[in-house]
Write an enzyme that holds these catalytic residues in place. Structure first.
Site, short mmCIF file in Angstrom:
data_model
loop_
_atom_site.label_atom_id
_atom_site.label_comp_id
_atom_site.label_asym_id
_atom_site.label_seq_id
_atom_site.Cartn_x
_atom_site.Cartn_y
_atom_site.Cartn_z
N HIS A 1 -2.42 -2.45 -9.64
CA HIS A 1 -3.39 -1.85 -8.73
C HIS A 1 -4.65 -2.71 -8.70
O HIS A 1 -5.02 -3.29 -9.72
CB HIS A 1 -3.76 -0.43 -9.21
CG HIS A 1 -4.36 0.39 -8.12
ND1 HIS A 1 -5.70 0.36 -7.83
CD2 HIS A 1 -3.80 1.24 -7.24
CE1 HIS A 1 -5.92 1.16 -6.81
NE2 HIS A 1 -4.80 1.70 -6.43
N HIS B 1 0.88 -1.19 0.00
CA HIS B 1 0.00 0.00 0.00
C HIS B 1 0.91 1.24 0.00
O HIS B 1 1.75 1.39 -0.88
CB HIS B 1 -0.92 -0.11 1.22
CG HIS B 1 -1.98 0.94 1.35
ND1 HIS B 1 -2.36 1.76 0.33
CD2 HIS B 1 -2.75 1.30 2.41
CE1 HIS B 1 -3.32 2.58 0.74
NE2 HIS B 1 -3.57 2.33 2.00
N ASP C 1 2.73 5.40 -6.74
CA ASP C 1 3.96 5.28 -5.98
C ASP C 1 5.20 5.10 -6.85
O ASP C 1 6.32 5.14 -6.36
CB ASP C 1 3.87 4.09 -5.00
CG ASP C 1 2.88 4.38 -3.89
OD1 ASP C 1 2.93 5.50 -3.37
OD2 ASP C 1 2.08 3.49 -3.55
#
Ligand code: CMC
Length: 476
Positions: free
Chosen positions: A328, A289, A384
């Site tokens: 994702h 995460h 990210d």
């Protein structure tokens, strides 16, 4: 400047019922012939209706289970769409600010200039940490992971507000709008201060208290606390402030991600909002995460050079490595945030210098996007993938990256907390299990048992042997 704190009251605009598509789904139990007609609302059935057939849904990781009705954030993962309260993320990133987006997420509408001024002012008036929190930070090791500290500090902060603790004052503590707003201000206000103090502690520098009462924005104030060298007139670079503020906007909410789901899960038990946030920060810390930004950086450093990229891609395909910052649960196309972050990286490089790891990152993306393994699984860069490179270029320590994500996600966590409190369908989060363990059996006396479990008595560390031998209590 706003003179009266209590003169404005924000009303959330999201209480309109939207169940337009009245469709049904027929389920037939072929063994008994029993039929069930289930109402579909927005393509969703109530799982509890299936209980009439004695059926339970098995959905580890919640791949296809909606646990709430929400009106905060919309994602279309196939088309790469993200909207907060209906506004496209691209527009918000370009035109808005983190304070404005926080207001939008919390109260459902963009603020007027008076509301924004009032709201920002009040948040900035809640940025000071209580001394006991400062003392705890001082007492921790300098190399402690900042996210480990944040998890602890949020739980500790909860102990300082007994007035806002349902365990002490009853479960209707948050029924008053004022009590809710106070917690919103405290959490939005203190999150950057906690982060900045953790940073300064890590660097072995004295703390900078928030620049209260000045004309600094939320993000400028955060950077002031990070960087001022005992100079109250210090102003951080405006382009870098804007870049960080935009990153906060991009991270502000993402519907039911692991940490936001944790806020709702913990809140459902009736626990105070600070403890719920501590749990959420714990979920965010994980490398799958929010911890992915840190993991991406470590991965790029380990790859080391552009010529090693093909070998790394092969290792990923052979399941010997994971391409961090890719993939994702919801996006099955390019994460719209990643596109914006990538552009932002080059703006930051102009000021702080180009981070050489960007070459490895772009090469990885190039290879992955034309490789069947990634194409078939619809794996694209997520938020990210490039954000860590910006943080690194800005000089943040790698283990500090996820705390920056946490600052950004705070309004989202709060918006979901508020939405949960008012949810007429709310219930304590308590999933069912599919039990496949032993049937009932009788207790066996210890002398008649044969060991059949994976409990190893073999390994004793050298240090343990040293200790045990020192006391001569037992010979291992
Ligand atoms: N590298 C290699 N293979 C991957 C990756 C990856 N990053 N992500 C997914 N896969 C493969 C996975 O092995 C599986 O293959 P197969 O069907 O052959 O077993 C397939 O793609 C489906 O993946 P999954 O693990 O079932 O997907 P998920 O929805 O459960 O997991 C995820 C989503 C984000 C945890 C995962 O994609 C991942 O681990 N990514 C790397 C960590 C990361 O970047 N996390 C940040 C997410 S975005 C920001 C945030 O929410 O915090």
């Amino acid at each position: 400047m706003v003179s009266s704190e209590a003169s404005l009251h924000y009303v959330r605009q999201d209480s309109i019922e939207t169940t337009k598509n009245k469709k049904t789904l027929k389920v037939v139990d072929k063994q008994t012939g029993q039929e069930l007609t289930l109402e579909l609302h927005n393509n969703t059935i109530r799982a509890v209706d299936l209980a009439k057939l004695g059926v339970t849904l098995y959905d580890p990781g919640f791949l296809n289970t909606a646990s709430c009705i929400s009106r905060i954030t919309y994602i279309d993962g196939d088309k790469g769409i993200l909207r907060y309260r209906g506004y496209p993320i691209e527009e918000l990133a370009e035109k808005s600010t983190f304070m404005e987006v926080s207001f939008l997420l919390l109260y459902g509408e963009l603020p007027t200039s008076r509301e924004l001024e009032h709201f920002s002012h009040r948040v900035l008036r809640h940025t000071f940490l209580k001394q006991s929190l400062v003392d705890i930070i001082k007492a921790t090791p300098k190399d402690a992971h900042p996210m480990g500290l944040l998890v602890s500090m949020l739980a500790a902060e909860g102990t300082l507000y007994p007035d806002a603790n349902p365990a002490i004052n009853g479960d209707d503590v948050y029924s008053s709008p004022r009590a809710r707003e106070k917690q919103i201000l405290r959490l939005l206000g203190t999150m950057p201060t906690l982060a900045a103090f953790i940073y300064r502690h890590k660097m072995g520098r004295p703390f900078n208290y928030p620049a209260y009462g000045g004309s600094r924005s939320y993000t400028e104030n955060f950077m002031y606390m990070l960087d001022s060298m005992e100079d109250p007139s210090y102003r951080p670079n405006a382009t870098l402030v804007k870049a960080l503020d935009t990153l906060f906007v991009l991270h502000a909410d993402h519907e039911l991600n692991c940490s936001t789901a944790a806020v709702r899960h913990l809140t459902s038990s009736g626990v105070d909002v600070f403890t719920a946030f501590s749990g959420a920060a714990g979920a965010l810390y994980g490398p799958l995460h929010g911890g992915a930004n840190e993991a991406v950086l470590r991965m790029l450093e380990k790859i080391g050079s552009v010529d090693k990229v093909p070998a790394f891609i092969e290792a990923v395909k052979n399941r010997k490595a994971r391409l961090m910052g890719f993939g994702h649960r919801v996006y099955k196309s390019y994460d719209p945030r990643a596109r914006i972050v990538r552009k932002l990286a080059y703006q930051v490089f102009e000021i702080c210098g180009r981070d050489p790891l960007i070459e490895i990152a772009t090469k990885l993306e190039e290879h992955a996007l034309k490789d069947n393994y990634f194409i078939e699984r619809k794996l694209y860069p997520n938020v990210d993938f490039y954000s860590g490179l910006i943080y690194k270029a800005m000089g943040f320590p790698t283990d500090f990256f996820t705390i920056l994500f946490a600052i950004g996600r705070t309004p989202g966590w709060l918006a979901h907390w508020l939405e949960y409190l008012d949810d007429p369908d709310k219930k304590i989060a308590r999933p069912r299990q599919n039990y496949l363990g032993s049937d009932e059996r009788s207790y066996i006396p210890i002398t008649q048992r044969n060991s059949s479990v994976k409990y190893s008595t073999d390994y004793v560390s050298p240090a343990e042997k040293r200790r045990v031998n020192g006391f001569a209590v037992a010979k291992m």
